[in-house]
Design a protein around this motif. Structure first.
Motif, mmCIF file in Angstrom:
data_model
loop_
_atom_site.group_PDB
_atom_site.id
_atom_site.type_symbol
_atom_site.label_atom_id
_atom_site.label_comp_id
_atom_site.label_asym_id
_atom_site.label_seq_id
_atom_site.Cartn_x
_atom_site.Cartn_y
_atom_site.Cartn_z
ATOM 1 N N LYS A 104 -2.069 -4.612 7.324
ATOM 2 C CA LYS A 104 -3.167 -4.015 6.564
ATOM 3 C C LYS A 104 -3.890 -2.895 7.320
ATOM 4 O O LYS A 104 -4.169 -1.846 6.755
ATOM 5 N N TYR A 105 -4.192 -3.133 8.596
ATOM 6 C CA TYR A 105 -5.058 -2.198 9.325
ATOM 7 C C TYR A 105 -4.326 -1.235 10.264
ATOM 8 O O TYR A 105 -4.890 -0.225 10.648
ATOM 9 N N VAL A 106 -3.108 -1.533 10.628
ATOM 10 C CA VAL A 106 -2.357 -0.639 11.504
ATOM 11 C C VAL A 106 -1.279 0.095 10.703
ATOM 12 O O VAL A 106 -1.253 1.317 10.658
ATOM 13 N N LYS B 240 6.743 -7.724 -4.171
ATOM 14 C CA LYS B 240 6.923 -6.705 -5.207
ATOM 15 C C LYS B 240 5.574 -6.084 -5.575
ATOM 16 O O LYS B 240 5.465 -4.867 -5.758
ATOM 17 N N MET B 241 4.540 -6.916 -5.650
ATOM 18 C CA MET B 241 3.196 -6.405 -5.948
ATOM 19 C C MET B 241 2.704 -5.515 -4.807
ATOM 20 O O MET B 241 2.027 -4.523 -5.039
ATOM 21 N N GLY C 116 -3.311 3.485 0.680
ATOM 22 C CA GLY C 116 -4.446 2.673 0.231
ATOM 23 C C GLY C 116 -4.113 1.812 -0.972
ATOM 24 O O GLY C 116 -2.980 1.804 -1.467
ATOM 25 N N ASP C 117 -5.093 1.086 -1.432
ATOM 26 C CA ASP C 117 -4.986 0.255 -2.637
ATOM 27 C C ASP C 117 -3.874 -0.781 -2.574
ATOM 28 O O ASP C 117 -3.298 -1.142 -3.589
ATOM 29 N N GLY C 118 -3.538 -1.243 -1.396
ATOM 30 C CA GLY C 118 -2.489 -2.244 -1.272
ATOM 31 C C GLY C 118 -3.005 -3.644 -1.560
ATOM 32 O O GLY C 118 -4.190 -3.885 -1.676
#
Length: 147
Positions: free
Chosen positions: A24-26, A121-122, A130-132
């Protein structure tokens, strides 16, 4: 003996959090340039720039083995093996099962397999930085196991 087994299991579980955090952050943060080709393939190679991320945790795992071998950290072997085991599980689930980089486990259709596949898949429906969603790998939210 029991402390080593406990440390191994704890390390394996903590690695799921580390994988989520790193993803998420790296990967979706300051090193997106290495991870972007995993979401939108922009090359013809079997290898991805994203494959470089395994090197970091391999070095940490090897470092733990060396600390143990040199008598510096008694539980280094347990930690190193926990990191290695998580990396192997991640590779099998992510690269082999989900992305089919090796054509194995194609017909896996149990509840866990379906949930993990759905969650990933999502995650991949977002091709940008972004928006992951769903940054974990082995432990995914329960909503992905529902039909």
């Amino acid at each position: 003996m029991w402390i080593h087994i406990l440390v191994f299991i704890l390390t394996f579980c903590i690695m799921e959090f580390m994988a989520w955090f790193t993803h998420k952050y790296v990967m979706h943060g300051f090193l997106w340039s290495l991870h972007a080709d995993h979401h939108k393939k922009d090359h013809d190679s079997w290898f991805e720039r994203n494959d470089a991320f395994f090197i970091f945790y391999a070095v940490v795992s090897i470092g733990c083995f060396l600390l143990w071998q040199n008598g510096i950290l008694e539980i280094g072997l347990s930690i190193g093996l926990g990191i290695f085991a998580y990396g192997l599980a991640y590779f099998i689930v992510h690269d082999v099962f989900i992305h089919q980089r090796f054509k194995l486990f194609r017909n896996a259709n149990n509840i866990y397999a379906k949930g993990v596949r759905r969650a990933h898949k999502m995650h991949h429906k977002h091709i940008g930085k972004g928006d992951g969603e769903c940054f974990g790998m082995l432990f995914v939210p329960l909503k992905y196991f529902k039909k």
